[in-house]
Write a protein that holds these residues in place. Structure first.
Motif, PDB file in Angstrom:
ATOM      1  N   LYS A 166       0.819  -1.214   0.000  1.00  0.00           N
ATOM      2  CA  LYS A 166       0.000   0.000   0.000  1.00  0.00           C
ATOM      3  C   LYS A 166       0.859   1.272   0.000  1.00  0.00           C
ATOM      4  N   THR A 207      -9.626  -0.104   6.905  1.00  0.00           N
ATOM      5  CA  THR A 207      -8.499  -0.972   6.597  1.00  0.00           C
ATOM      6  C   THR A 207      -8.733  -2.376   7.116  1.00  0.00           C
ATOM      7  N   ARG A 267      -5.020   5.603  -6.239  1.00  0.00           N
ATOM      8  CA  ARG A 267      -4.449   4.360  -5.727  1.00  0.00           C
ATOM      9  C   ARG A 267      -4.256   3.353  -6.859  1.00  0.00           C
ATOM     10  N   SER A 295      -8.845   2.100  -1.877  1.00  0.00           N
ATOM     11  CA  SER A 295      -8.687   1.931  -3.322  1.00  0.00           C
ATOM     12  C   SER A 295      -9.928   2.378  -4.095  1.00  0.00           C
ATOM     13  N   THR A 353      -3.674  -0.974   4.585  1.00  0.00           N
ATOM     14  CA  THR A 353      -4.022   0.344   4.047  1.00  0.00           C
ATOM     15  C   THR A 353      -3.932   1.414   5.127  1.00  0.00           C
TER      16      THR A 353
END
Length: 465
Positions: free
Chosen positions: A111, A139, A225, A220, A143
């Motif tokens: 990440k 998360t 991302r 994302s 992340t």
């Protein structure tokens, strides 16, 4: 380059606005109006570039004039200067297995590749436009810490990260909760990652709240991302082939939220010679079942596994794939998502199912197979896999030449590794001493109302400080 919603409810916007918007205001995900194509001559040229040089070339295609090239280069160079390996994402071998190491950033997880850059992009745009940003994200493990490390201490930014209490590894939890910068706010929700992700989507879909509190996304669901993650597919191909345009390679990608493998799908659509994209899932195999059956069906519960970052039922980026599967027909996307909302499943036609099987292979790997793969790889080569990477390696058994994405350092999952090989992996410097540091975290019920009230109270305190 402009961006639109998978649900068709917004006018085209530029890259800068898309980054700051995160989730589209109609509840959809942002996608480019067109995917740039890369010809053979450019691919050959790119094969010899360093990772930052390659990142500049690829991101420029999707950013256009929104960020001047010199400024973009500076942002990229600063972002990847924090990595401990000179290649950023080196391609290595473990016995006969090709592994793309994506864990050399500040939090030892893939990440970082996107979030170190995204944090700097946020800071740049906020300084340029004089704005404020309150990041809210969920998360399943990596992340959160990568996002926190990407924006910690940055002016004009507050960050709120939700994680499922007791469902991330101890190291992952401490990576987040030991960051004590005043702009960092950790929240442990009493539920699953899907609960946390649902809360975040609910807050973003509350448009008055999103606007009043200038919410931004780092999950994302943020197109930036996906864009940043396409780079290492091109980089691996260039390092492996030397720019030989007729040489195609496959990738095995551990995935839960579908973002990492979707980045590979975008790279393939751009023209990268990819033979096969292998979706590697754990017991929470909604994506594997879809590729095998054409039905995307939610199970009654999320199963807790040795690869917790993949313990996900509803993969956010699947909506982006639906958009491309239906050739940009946003009405069809909305209809299928409505089916999913009403019945807990959606299905596609036989023709589209065949297309999905042409786009991806998919393999589910259980915990016993994960441990066996960690053990087998270590015994054969001395190389230690994290459990997520082990899922990808096991899934690639039928594709022995595939490049397997190593998504995290094995030291982040000490218990699983020790169960497999009798000892933990030596921790990199970034992970040493975390369990002994002071921590700060709020614990809340897994409801949007509880999290919303917490954010309002926290930002009120920040404003009055």
């Amino acid at each position: 380059m402009h961006y639109i919603s998978t649900r068709g409810g917004i006018a085209p916007i530029g890259f800068a606005q898309a980054v700051m918007m995160g989730l589209a205001t109609d509840g959809g995900l942002l996608v480019p109006t067109a995917i740039p194509t890369v010809d053979a001559e450019r691919l050959r040229m790119w094969a010899g570039l360093s990772f930052p040089e390659l990142a500049l070339e690829i991101t420029t295609l999707f950013i256009g004039d929104d960020i001047p090239r010199a400024d973009l280069k500076a942002l990229i160079d600063r972002s990847y200067s924090t990595f401990t390996h000179p290649e950023v994402t080196p391609l290595v071998t473990a016995g006969t297995t090709r592994i793309l190491e994506l864990f050399h950033g500040p939090t030892a997880a893939f990440k970082d590749i996107a979030l170190q850059w995204l944090g700097n992009v946020f800071e740049y745009l906020l300084e340029r436009e004089g704005g404020q940003l309150n990041i809210v994200g969920a998360t399943s493990g990596d992340t959160g810490s990568a996002a926190i490390y990407g924006v910690r201490g940055k002016a004009r930014i507050q960050i709120f990260i939700l994680h499922p209490k007791g469902r991330v590894s101890p190291i992952q939890e401490r990576q987040m909760t030991t960051v004590l910068d005043a702009n960092v706010h950790n929240i442990a929700v009493r539920g699953t990652f899907d609960d946390a992700q649902s809360i975040v989507k609910t807050l973003f879909n509350d448009l008055p709240f999103k606007s009043a509190y200038q919410l931004g996304a780092v999950n994302s669901i943020n197109w930036a991302r996906i864009l940043a993650q396409t780079v290492y597919y091109f980089y691996a191909w260039g390092r492996l082939t030397g720019g030989e345009i007729n040489q195609r390679i496959s990738f095995s990608v551990p995935t839960g939220n579908f973002g990492d493998v979707f980045a590979g799908y975008i790279a393939k659509r751009m023209g990268l010679p990819i033979e096969r994209l292998i979706i590697a899932t754990n017991r929470n195999a909604i994506l594997t079942r879809f590729i095998q059956t054409g039905v995307y069906a939610v199970e009654q519960q999320v199963h807790q596994t040795l690869s917790p970052a993949m313990d996900i039922q509803l993969a956010s980026n699947f909506e982006r794939y639906l958009y491309y599967l239906y050739n940009g027909d946003t009405a069809q996307v909305r209809a299928r998502l409505d089916d999913l909302q009403r019945t807990g499943q959606l299905s596609v036609s036989d023709a589209l199912h065949q297309q999905a099987q042409a786009d991806f292979a998919a393999v589910a790997v259980n915990d016993a197979e994960t441990l066996d793969q960690i053990r087998a790889t270590e015994q054969a080569s001395g190389y230690i896999l994290c459990p997520h990477t082990a899922v990808g390696v096991r899934a690639a058994q039928d594709w022995p030449d595939a490049v397997c994405l190593a998504t995290a350092h094995p030291a982040k999952f000490g218990e699983a590794v020790a169960e497999a090989i009798g000892r933990e992996a030596p921790p990199p410097l970034a992970l040493q001493g975390l369990l002994d540091q002071a921590a700060r975290c709020s614990e809340l019920d897994a409801t949007a109302a509880a999290v919303k009230a917490h954010i309002e109270a926290t930002l009120s305190g920040v404003a009055s400080a």
